[in-house]
Design an enzyme around this catalytic site. Structure first.
Site, mmCIF file in Angstrom:
data_model
loop_
_atom_site.group_PDB
_atom_site.id
_atom_site.type_symbol
_atom_site.label_atom_id
_atom_site.label_comp_id
_atom_site.label_asym_id
_atom_site.label_seq_id
_atom_site.Cartn_x
_atom_site.Cartn_y
_atom_site.Cartn_z
ATOM 1 N N SER A 134 4.706 0.211 -1.829
ATOM 2 C CA SER A 134 4.535 -0.580 -0.606
ATOM 3 C C SER A 134 5.680 -1.566 -0.480
ATOM 4 C CB SER A 134 3.227 -1.366 -0.651
ATOM 5 O OG SER A 134 3.118 -2.222 0.470
ATOM 6 N N TYR A 147 -2.984 -7.315 -5.354
ATOM 7 C CA TYR A 147 -2.513 -6.083 -4.715
ATOM 8 C C TYR A 147 -0.984 -6.052 -4.668
ATOM 9 C CZ TYR A 147 -1.352 -2.584 -1.241
ATOM 10 O OH TYR A 147 -0.781 -1.501 -0.608
#
Ligand SMILES: NC(=O)c1ccc[n+]([C@@H]2O[C@H](COP(=O)([O-])OP(=O)(O)OC[C@H]3O[C@@H](n4cnc5c(N)ncnc54)[C@H](OP(=O)(O)O)[C@@H]3O)[C@@H](O)[C@H]2O)c1
Length: 259
Positions: A134, A147
């Site tokens: 990501s 995260y």
């Protein structure tokens, strides 16, 4: 013989779209997710692929072992390690079991699966691996701290593994999406944040960019031009500034207040 691909996290979102592209490109599929996968498997069969769906929690070593067992004697041509999820909110208020599930899914389960499949691919001298990291890996994730840290791990791991496997015939590609319109923000309980309510990328476009990059053997793909600009700027911006910017995007309740 049709080639064979494993796609994790294929019940929805980016993983489903990646599996759909694989099906259209002639791959048979083993798909996995921790909730129901029957509907996704049926939709993918309509694309002409033989599809096996496995409901399994890939945060556990046992879950990854079950996925490997379901592979059987088939040789894996493509591995798309995409399963992952977030957890928004104030870190010290989070339930540690949920925190750990993020780390165990995004990091431990991913690394375990990639190691087992990569060993087989290297032994036969070919294979393509796409791992969903990501752009969050570039940014300290205030109110999404664990995260973002997990994706920093994944992004870094991809580049290192790619370098280690150079000249083995196995390529490793890191797909780095930005905010994408999937079930991700709902599952992470971030619908009341600015990023949760912002306009997002189309998962089909993100998947297409990822698939093409994997097939070309590229090191990484940051999907979409806005995310490319964001990651370029992030690499020259102090981490403290990035963390404050992330606060504005991910602070619980800030989305509601501004909309
Ligand atoms: N959406 C974004 O803005 C964005 C941005 C950058 C990166 N990503 C990454 O993209 C990947 C796909 O996410 P998405 O956006 O497509 O969200 P999504 O629609 O929620 O899909 C996530 C997929 O991962 C599966 N999954 C989650 N935890 C799992 C576990 N422990 N075991 C097995 N499967 C598990 C989910 O299965 P169930 O539905 O059955 O739980 C689902 O199939 C993730 O790695 C995510 O971190 C997303």
């Amino acid at each position: 013989m049709r080639p064979f691909a494993i796609v994790t996290g294929a019940s929805s979102g980016i993983g489903y779209e990646l599996a759909a592209i694989c099906a259209r490109e002639g791959y048979d599929l083993l798909i996995a997710a921790d909730r129901e996968v029957t509907s996704a498997a049926n939709l993918l069969r309509a694309e002409g692929a033989a599809v096996e769906g496995l409901q399994v929690d890939l945060s556990t070593l046992d879950g990854v072992a079950r996925l490997m067992a379901a592979t059987g004697a088939r040789s894996v041509d493509v591995l798309i390690a995409n399963a992952g999820h977030g957890l928004g909110g104030y870190f010290i208020e989070q339930d540690f079991d949920e925190v750990r599930h993020v780390i165990d899914t995004n990091v431990t389960g991913t690394v375990d699966l990639v190691q087992q499949v990569a060993r087989q691919m290297v032994a036969k001298g070919e294979g393509r691996i796409l791992i969903t990291g990501s752009i969050a890996g570039y940014i300290p994730g205030t109110f999404h701290a664990v995260y973002n840290a997990s994706k920093a791990f994944v992004d870094s791991f991809c580049f290192a593994l790619r370098a280690e496997l150079k000249d083995t015939g196995v390529t490793v590609t890191c797909l780095m999406p930005g905010a994408t319109e999937t079930e991700f923000f709902e599952r992470a309980r971030m619908l009341d944040t600015k990023v949760g309510q912002s306009e997002k990328d189309d998962p089909a476009d993100v998947a297409r960019e990822g698939y093409d990059a994997m097939m070309k053997g590229h090191a990484d793909i940051v999907s979409g031009w806005r995310n490319k600009v964001q990651t370029t700027l992030a690499s020259v911006t102090p981490a403290g500034v990035l963390a404050e910017r992330h606060r504005r995007m991910a602070e619980p309740g800030a989305g509601k207040a501004s909309s």
